[in-house]
Design a protein around this motif. Sequence first.
Motif, mmCIF file in Angstrom:
data_model
loop_
_atom_site.group_PDB
_atom_site.id
_atom_site.type_symbol
_atom_site.label_atom_id
_atom_site.label_comp_id
_atom_site.label_asym_id
_atom_site.label_seq_id
_atom_site.Cartn_x
_atom_site.Cartn_y
_atom_site.Cartn_z
ATOM 1 N N ILE A 113 -6.550 4.235 23.705
ATOM 2 C CA ILE A 113 -6.882 3.086 23.931
ATOM 3 C C ILE A 113 -8.466 2.876 24.774
ATOM 4 O O ILE A 113 -9.037 1.889 24.269
ATOM 5 C CB ILE A 113 -5.751 2.238 24.612
ATOM 6 N N ARG A 172 -0.761 -9.679 21.305
ATOM 7 C CA ARG A 172 -1.668 -9.859 20.159
ATOM 8 C C ARG A 172 -1.851 -11.596 19.761
ATOM 9 O O ARG A 172 -2.918 -12.161 19.431
ATOM 10 C CB ARG A 172 -1.358 -9.227 19.066
ATOM 11 N N THR A 202 -12.179 2.990 23.807
ATOM 12 C CA THR A 202 -12.670 1.905 23.165
ATOM 13 C C THR A 202 -13.618 1.006 24.009
ATOM 14 O O THR A 202 -14.122 0.162 23.395
ATOM 15 C CB THR A 202 -11.886 0.971 22.151
ATOM 16 N N HIS A 244 -3.512 -0.166 29.896
ATOM 17 C CA HIS A 244 -3.685 0.200 28.276
ATOM 18 C C HIS A 244 -2.206 -0.379 27.689
ATOM 19 O O HIS A 244 -2.202 0.123 26.634
ATOM 20 C CB HIS A 244 -3.945 1.554 28.089
ATOM 21 N N ARG A 261 -12.962 -6.258 21.148
ATOM 22 C CA ARG A 261 -14.047 -5.320 20.394
ATOM 23 C C ARG A 261 -14.366 -6.044 18.727
ATOM 24 O O ARG A 261 -15.157 -6.022 18.236
ATOM 25 C CB ARG A 261 -13.441 -3.981 19.893
ATOM 26 N N GLU A 262 -13.176 -6.654 18.210
ATOM 27 C CA GLU A 262 -13.469 -7.469 16.980
ATOM 28 C C GLU A 262 -14.457 -8.569 16.866
ATOM 29 O O GLU A 262 -15.103 -8.892 16.087
ATOM 30 C CB GLU A 262 -12.134 -7.790 16.152
ATOM 31 N N ARG A 319 -13.803 3.872 11.920
ATOM 32 C CA ARG A 319 -13.684 2.962 10.907
ATOM 33 C C ARG A 319 -14.853 2.458 10.455
ATOM 34 O O ARG A 319 -15.091 2.635 9.245
ATOM 35 C CB ARG A 319 -12.896 1.702 11.436
ATOM 36 N N SER A 371 -15.337 -4.918 11.111
ATOM 37 C CA SER A 371 -15.169 -3.466 11.883
ATOM 38 C C SER A 371 -16.239 -3.472 12.971
ATOM 39 O O SER A 371 -16.114 -2.625 13.859
ATOM 40 C CB SER A 371 -15.425 -2.439 10.828
ATOM 41 N N ARG A 388 -4.249 -3.531 25.948
ATOM 42 C CA ARG A 388 -4.646 -3.054 24.361
ATOM 43 C C ARG A 388 -4.956 -4.154 23.525
ATOM 44 O O ARG A 388 -5.809 -3.992 22.678
ATOM 45 C CB ARG A 388 -3.593 -2.012 23.909
ATOM 46 N N ALA A 389 -4.212 -5.303 23.680
ATOM 47 C CA ALA A 389 -4.239 -6.226 22.668
ATOM 48 C C ALA A 389 -5.814 -6.924 23.126
ATOM 49 O O ALA A 389 -6.546 -7.086 22.154
ATOM 50 C CB ALA A 389 -3.258 -7.496 22.742
ATOM 51 N N ALA A 425 -8.571 -4.669 21.774
ATOM 52 C CA ALA A 425 -8.763 -4.623 20.238
ATOM 53 C C ALA A 425 -9.392 -6.111 19.842
ATOM 54 O O ALA A 425 -10.316 -6.279 18.799
ATOM 55 C CB ALA A 425 -7.295 -4.389 19.663
ATOM 56 N N ALA A 426 -8.953 -7.005 20.139
ATOM 57 C CA ALA A 426 -9.472 -8.258 19.915
ATOM 58 C C ALA A 426 -10.676 -8.650 20.446
ATOM 59 O O ALA A 426 -11.646 -9.226 19.638
ATOM 60 C CB ALA A 426 -8.678 -9.404 20.490
#
Length: 662
Positions: free
Chosen positions: A428, A354, A431, A374, A386-387, A98, A260, A379-380, A383-384
């Motif tokens: 997953i 999430r 990351t 994962h 990494r943001e 991304r 991103s 996974r939530a 992702a959070a």
Amino acid sequence: MTVVAIACAAVAAFLFSRSVGLQHDAVRAAGPGRRLEAGALGRVVRSRAWLGGTALGLAASGLHLVALSLAPLAIVQPIGVLSLVLTVVRRGDAAVPRVRLVVGAVCAGIGGFVVLSAGAGWATGTTVDVWPGVLAGAVAAVAGLCCRGRYRCLGLSTAAAVLFGLGSAVMRAAFLELSPGVAAQGLVLLVAGGWLLHQAYAAGPAAVVVGATTVLDPLTAVVAALALYGESPHVPPAIAAAQAGLALLAVTGVLVLARSVPDRSHHPTSEEPTMPGQRILIGADTFPPDVNGASFFAGRLAEGLAARGHDVHVLCPRPHTPSAPSAAYTVHHARSVRTPFHPAFRISTPGRAREAAGPLLDRLCPDVVHVQSHFAVGRALLAAARERGIRTVATNHFMPENLLGYATLPGFVSRALIRLAWRDFVRIYRTADVVTTPTPRAAELLDGHGLPNPALVVSNGINVAHYAGPAEPSEGFAALFVGRLDAEKNIDELLRAIAPLPGVRAEIVGDGTCRDDLVALAGRLGIADRVRFHGFVPDGELVRIYRSCHVFCMPGTAELQSLATMEAMAAGLPVVAADAVALPHLVEPGRNGFLYPPGDVGALRTAIARLAAGPDQRAAMGEAGRAAIARHDIATTLDRFEELYGLVSPAVAVRRVSRTFR
């Protein structure tokens, strides 16, 4: 002269990228909060990194001013976007698809703008009053300082970019008019922009700072050129519209970039722990009171880290039966739903995970997130995290076969689902900053299924001393199994193996979907009186059972490590195990037990009979097992994870560097 100007601007972009990297690191080392305080500023300007970055920045500014004196603003200013590309590549963010797409969009927007601008004829008008530009700069600065939270970095960077663009326009006006007064006003704008730039360094990632400044700076300069001294292009309306569209593409790219690119530093909040350790958030889709290996490990990890002075938090699905809160660590629950295959096991849906993960990270701002799966919670959190630029460690306890054992499916369907499950796992876990798994064989599995970077081997570990103690064998000969009574454990092989061996009984500890079938099988084999199903037992009773049996059997073929086998070895039992997955890493045939071909009931029976007839051999193998399992003590596991947390958590390095300046 235009070619020379473009060359100077390109070199300036390279120097600016290096300058930003050095200054950004210096600011983060001296002041790890979202604001650069006055005291920290003093440490920043004395650091070698900042001084080196400033020297490069001055060189970049000099080349940029030369370029401005040789070519129009709309040609020179946009070339600075090269510094965004260099920053993203150097910081490692280009590995994220991304981010590559967003950077490509920004470059396409600014690149197209440059091409169209270079082909236009430019007319230079008469300089007008530049005070409106100074006033606009003040408004932009106030607006940037008012930004909060995730967008503070972008707001400050935008304000700095506006001030730089206005300053560049005013400085060009000063060159054209040879006016020291106008130059002084431009210098004020540039200095104020530099101060806001440093505040942006403290608030977020370098790529966002560079992206905003290299895109919004030239766009601001173009607007200022039109408004302040009448420099205007001769272009048809269609070209002007295309330029506006390309500018919009570049600006949109910067906005997306702000979401991103992860911020590689920790931002302490009012909830920053006062203890000397780290704040660690463990994400687990299964956690005590759930009964399985991953749950037990997550519980031991949380308890062990808390005992070492870390501020430990756990996010997991809300359990079926609430457990007593731990005094050592804090458990946070995500809303959960009941599963169809087990009445007491609950999971979180992706949406509910999430909605719990993001707010919890914002409130805690942990140094590191360590996920144990994962699935939804894992996974939530990945992702959070990494943001928000929070570093992550991910441990794998996953084997698709463990899940498919709950469903009766044709072989080709199971194989297809296993491939899909591994593909989802890799998508997953790729990351995460670091991936660990308990055994070398498990690491080979991850590598074979496409995990990009090698997984680190860190044993799940057990409290070896807890299971050590004198044997208390009961009469007869007892073969023990501990674990879930599910299909992939193959407990029926143990029952079939002891059926022809008079005087040998089986002790089965645990529960699961196959219990009723196993009870029925024992009846059909005529050994119901020699098989005892204990169900789940308290920890103290489990230790007593280990010590009262003579051999431990593990017929399972989907063991990534097998905590029960490790516990049995710590209790001094020889082990007979299937030669599958990670069990060969624990059992050395002839030394601390025997391995048999998976599914070969006859070989299993032979090994049990051999141990039943050889008490001296059992004792020797038991002692060898105790010695072998010592390296898997939980203390060693905790040491290893603490080391990994220190490596992946920038906050630790920031705090260490910060102390050296005091």
